[in-house]
Design a protein around this motif. Structure first.
Motif, PDB file in Angstrom:
ATOM      1  N   VAL A 395      -0.754   8.325  21.416  1.00 31.30           N
ATOM      2  CA  VAL A 395      -0.567   9.551  22.337  1.00 31.30           C
ATOM      3  C   VAL A 395      -0.260  10.760  21.663  1.00 31.30           C
ATOM      4  O   VAL A 395      -0.234  11.775  22.426  1.00 31.30           O
ATOM      5  N   CYS A 396      -0.186  10.739  20.413  1.00 30.80           N
ATOM      6  CA  CYS A 396       0.334  11.873  19.890  1.00 30.80           C
ATOM      7  C   CYS A 396      -0.929  12.789  19.406  1.00 30.80           C
ATOM      8  O   CYS A 396      -1.772  12.680  18.889  1.00 30.80           O
ATOM      9  N   GLN A 397      -0.707  13.963  20.027  1.00 27.78           N
ATOM     10  CA  GLN A 397      -1.829  15.076  20.242  1.00 27.78           C
ATOM     11  C   GLN A 397      -1.965  15.778  18.882  1.00 27.78           C
ATOM     12  O   GLN A 397      -2.897  16.278  18.478  1.00 27.78           O
ATOM     13  N   ALA A 401       1.475   9.801  12.703  1.00 32.44           N
ATOM     14  CA  ALA A 401       1.645   8.362  13.136  1.00 32.44           C
ATOM     15  C   ALA A 401       3.485   8.573  13.244  1.00 32.44           C
ATOM     16  O   ALA A 401       4.132   8.517  12.189  1.00 32.44           O
ATOM     17  N   PRO A 402       3.865   8.646  14.522  1.00 33.55           N
ATOM     18  CA  PRO A 402       5.530   8.983  14.423  1.00 33.55           C
ATOM     19  C   PRO A 402       6.227   8.099  13.827  1.00 33.55           C
ATOM     20  O   PRO A 402       7.135   8.187  13.326  1.00 33.55           O
ATOM     21  N   LEU A 403       5.630   6.672  13.752  1.00 32.39           N
ATOM     22  CA  LEU A 403       6.512   5.845  12.964  1.00 32.39           C
ATOM     23  C   LEU A 403       6.822   6.087  11.562  1.00 32.39           C
ATOM     24  O   LEU A 403       7.453   5.424  10.768  1.00 32.39           O
ATOM     25  N   GLU A 411       4.954  19.062  11.359  1.00 30.56           N
ATOM     26  CA  GLU A 411       3.575  18.957  12.149  1.00 30.56           C
ATOM     27  C   GLU A 411       4.076  18.835  13.641  1.00 30.56           C
ATOM     28  O   GLU A 411       3.519  19.241  14.615  1.00 30.56           O
ATOM     29  N   CYS A 412       5.195  17.976  13.913  1.00 36.53           N
ATOM     30  CA  CYS A 412       5.330  17.639  15.254  1.00 36.53           C
ATOM     31  C   CYS A 412       6.155  18.779  16.089  1.00 36.53           C
ATOM     32  O   CYS A 412       6.783  19.476  15.822  1.00 36.53           O
ATOM     33  N   CYS A 413       5.496  18.768  17.274  1.00 37.76           N
ATOM     34  CA  CYS A 413       5.863  19.805  18.287  1.00 37.76           C
ATOM     35  C   CYS A 413       7.030  19.390  19.191  1.00 37.76           C
ATOM     36  O   CYS A 413       7.226  20.091  20.194  1.00 37.76           O
ATOM     37  N   GLU A 414       7.630  18.281  19.058  1.00 38.13           N
ATOM     38  CA  GLU A 414       8.648  17.579  19.852  1.00 38.13           C
ATOM     39  C   GLU A 414       8.132  17.505  21.128  1.00 38.13           C
ATOM     40  O   GLU A 414       9.081  18.074  22.345  1.00 38.13           O
ATOM     41  N   CYS A 415       6.937  17.277  21.519  1.00 41.87           N
ATOM     42  CA  CYS A 415       6.725  17.178  22.990  1.00 41.87           C
ATOM     43  C   CYS A 415       7.358  15.813  23.466  1.00 41.87           C
ATOM     44  O   CYS A 415       7.313  15.733  24.752  1.00 41.87           O
ATOM     45  N   GLY A 416       7.540  14.891  22.902  1.00 38.89           N
ATOM     46  CA  GLY A 416       8.292  13.662  23.382  1.00 38.89           C
ATOM     47  C   GLY A 416       7.378  12.625  23.834  1.00 38.89           C
ATOM     48  O   GLY A 416       7.817  11.675  24.383  1.00 38.89           O
ATOM     49  N   CYS A 417       6.144  12.627  23.817  1.00 37.06           N
ATOM     50  CA  CYS A 417       5.174  11.678  24.108  1.00 37.06           C
ATOM     51  C   CYS A 417       5.309  10.346  23.695  1.00 37.06           C
ATOM     52  O   CYS A 417       5.515   9.441  24.202  1.00 37.06           O
ATOM     53  N   CYS A 418       5.586  10.287  22.288  1.00 36.55           N
ATOM     54  CA  CYS A 418       5.695   8.965  21.246  1.00 36.55           C
ATOM     55  C   CYS A 418       7.128   8.245  21.922  1.00 36.55           C
ATOM     56  O   CYS A 418       7.031   7.045  22.120  1.00 36.55           O
ATOM     57  N   THR A 419       8.237   9.072  22.185  1.00 37.07           N
ATOM     58  CA  THR A 419       9.171   8.338  22.776  1.00 37.07           C
ATOM     59  C   THR A 419       9.180   7.698  24.101  1.00 37.07           C
ATOM     60  O   THR A 419       9.627   6.615  24.479  1.00 37.07           O
ATOM     61  N   LEU A 428      11.953   8.335  18.764  1.00 41.65           N
ATOM     62  CA  LEU A 428      10.982   8.955  17.886  1.00 41.65           C
ATOM     63  C   LEU A 428      11.358  10.415  17.684  1.00 41.65           C
ATOM     64  O   LEU A 428      11.564  10.988  16.723  1.00 41.65           O
ATOM     65  N   THR A 429      11.366  10.847  18.917  1.00 43.79           N
ATOM     66  CA  THR A 429      11.280  12.490  18.953  1.00 43.79           C
ATOM     67  C   THR A 429      12.670  13.133  18.305  1.00 43.79           C
ATOM     68  O   THR A 429      12.754  14.211  17.749  1.00 43.79           O
ATOM     69  N   GLN A 430      13.588  12.266  18.867  1.00 41.56           N
ATOM     70  CA  GLN A 430      14.783  12.865  18.629  1.00 41.56           C
ATOM     71  C   GLN A 430      15.233  12.733  17.158  1.00 41.56           C
ATOM     72  O   GLN A 430      15.769  13.638  16.276  1.00 41.56           O
TER      73      GLN A 430
HETATM   74  S1  SF4 Z   1       7.005  14.302  19.691  1.00 37.90           S
HETATM   75 FE1  SF4 Z   1       5.912  12.282  18.973  1.00 37.90          FE
HETATM   76  S2  SF4 Z   1       4.062  12.514  20.148  1.00 37.90           S
HETATM   77 FE2  SF4 Z   1       4.977  14.410  20.213  1.00 37.90          FE
HETATM   78  S3  SF4 Z   1       3.886  15.712  18.292  1.00 37.90           S
HETATM   79 FE3  SF4 Z   1       5.907  14.755  17.792  1.00 37.90          FE
HETATM   80  S4  SF4 Z   1       5.346  12.861  16.752  1.00 37.90           S
HETATM   81 FE4  SF4 Z   1       3.512  13.300  17.990  1.00 37.90          FE
END
Ligand code: SF4
Ligand code: SF4
Length: 444
Positions: A395-397, A401-403, A411-419, A428-430
């Motif tokens: 799901v990460c745009q 690999a959030p893990l 690079e993460c934009c903190e969109c929250g999809c992975c959580t 994950l996002t937090q």
């Molecule tokens: S919050 Fe998770 S899904 Fe969103 S950009 Fe960051 S790592 Fe990717």
């Protein structure tokens, strides 16, 4: 929909590869008209919080101010002006908590309840008769900063290194965050402002076309704006004819994130070091575009905004026109107050917003919503070990690999999809956000 001519409507060039479809909760507020929320006796104007240096106060304790008076001047390239949104007296300049959790020096104004205003432009100015520098100065003077939440000074965004390289001026009407409906209401209630605001911005870039990008769950807004564009095109100078259109985007979170939007509309990929202007794009949220219209045509400073108050924990969900500096607790009261068992209040939307531990914090130009929930689902869920299912990767745009995020956190934009998708309920996002903050602290 069939009776409408779609001459000005197109589909996206590319489709967002990743992303999710969370429950959107938008029915709670989407059909409720914008209502005005009047502030209480005291307002607070934080000098910082936008991107860039804090503004410098130009008033002192005891000074009288009227609506629209400059109270702090932007310093440095990225800062913004701040204006009084009520009339009254400056009580003090003191550190105050803000919704982001940071404390900033803030100008505290005691509201006299008279709302005496300075005179803005004496009569409506027409952007077609203004020089580009006059338009940019009007936006700078008004202190406009990205009202979608980013807080990036708009006059800076509209002054890229090379005007001729800008190919798209994009109005971001995607509003993909669940529960938030303020942009939708602005498009429904002030469509003329949006189209005129876009034309104003387009007048700065001779080689650009204007796009209003809207998710296809907001068809009423697409139809309405299409009608406004059609009507206006008849009376516009030839240089604007055929230069603006609406793009109907697939509804998917985080479609409205700047990098997602640039990709959907142009196929270009941005990384953390690139601004949309490097891909030939200028992007502004609908609230910002409406503020640009008010500033350029009427000289009106940015002193109010529409904010969504929603969620199952608030009595009267809806959208409120709020003066900057108004405290969140007063807006919550105007929306009927919290329900008895409300257990979580979020500033912004549930995906990218932050939980508030104190609601006596002021609205700024970039406060988009207050979402109140009866149950705090996330805190009730037990975090467990990663089961390597790979959902967070799919799901990460950003293609991360959030893990294994440690090396890629920036690079993460903190969109929250992975959580949102993680079956192990891993924050994950937090954790990424905390990691980014700790790295920033280390660098200081
Ligand atoms: S919050 Fe998770 S899904 Fe969103 S950009 Fe960051 S790592 Fe990717
Ligand atoms: S979604 Fe959660 S459990 Fe699955 S790989 Fe990612 S972190 Fe691990």
């Amino acid at each position: 929909m069939n009776s409408v001519s779609y001459k000005y409507i197109s589909g996206p060039k590319y489709h967002l590869r990743a992303g999710i479809h969370p429950y959107d909760g938008k029915q709670l507020g989407k059909d409720v008209k914008i209502r005005e929320c009047m502030p209480g006796r005291e307002l607070a104007y934080p000098l910082g919080g936008h991107i860039g240096m804090p503004a410098e106060p130009v008033v002192s304790n005891g000074d009288r101010v009227n609506v629209g008076n400059l109270i702090a001047r932007g310093t440095g390239t990225l800062s913004i002006n701040i204006h009084a949104s009520v009339s009254g007296v400056v009580k003090e300049i003191t550190p105050r908590l803000t919704a982001s959790g940071s404390v900033y020096d803030s100008i505290i104004v005691e509201n006299d309840g008279c709302y005496k205003s300075i005179a803005y432009a004496k009569k409506k100015r027409h952007y077609m008769h203004m020089k580009k520098s006059e338009i940019r100065n009007a936006i700078k003077d008004a202190g406009i900063a990205g009202m979608g939440g980013a807080g990036f000074p708009t006059h800076v965004k509209l002054t890229p290194e090379n005007d001729s390289r800008i190919r798209f001026v994009i109005v971001n009407g995607a509003e993909c965050e669940p529960y938030l409906t303020s942009d939708y209401r602005i498009m429904m209630e002030w469509p003329e402002k949006i189209v005129d605001g876009l034309l104003i911005m387009l007048s700065l870039f001779d080689n650009a076309e204007g796009i209003i990008a809207i998710e296809d769950n907001k068809n009423e807004a697409i139809i309405l704006l299409n009608e406004v564009i059609k009507r206006k095109m008849h009376s516009l100078a030839d240089i604007y004819k055929g230069r603006i259109r609406i793009t109907s985007l697939k509804t998917k979170y985080p479609q409205g994130a700047e990098r997602s939007l640039v990709y959907s509309l142009t196929g270009k990929k941005l990384n953390r070091d690139m601004l949309p202007a490097e891909a030939g794009c200028i992007i502004d949220n609908v609230g910002t575009v409406a503020a640009v219209y008010d500033a350029v045509c009427f000289g009106k400073p940015c002193i109010e905004r529409v904010i969504t108050v929603s969620g199952d924990g608030i009595c009267h969900p809806g959208n409120y026109l709020v003066k900057t500096g108004t405290y969140y607790d007063e807006i919550i009261s105007a929306a009927g107050g919290l329900k008895d068992k409300c257990s979580k209040i979020i500033c912004g939307g549930p995906m990218m917003g932050r939980a508030l531990y104190d609601i006596r914090v002021p609205v700024t130009k970039f406060s988009s919503g207050i979402v109140c929930f009866m149950e705090d689902d996330i805190s009730q869920q037990e975090e467990s070990a990663c089961i390597r299912c790979g959902r967070c990767i799919s799901v990460c745009q950003m293609g991360l690999a959030p893990l294994m995020i440690n090396d890629m956190a920036n690079e993460c934009c903190e969109c929250g999809c992975c959580t949102y998708v993680c079956p192990a309920k891993r924050r994950l996002t937090q954790s990424i956000a905390a990691l980014k903050t700790s790295r920033k602290c280390e660098r200081r």
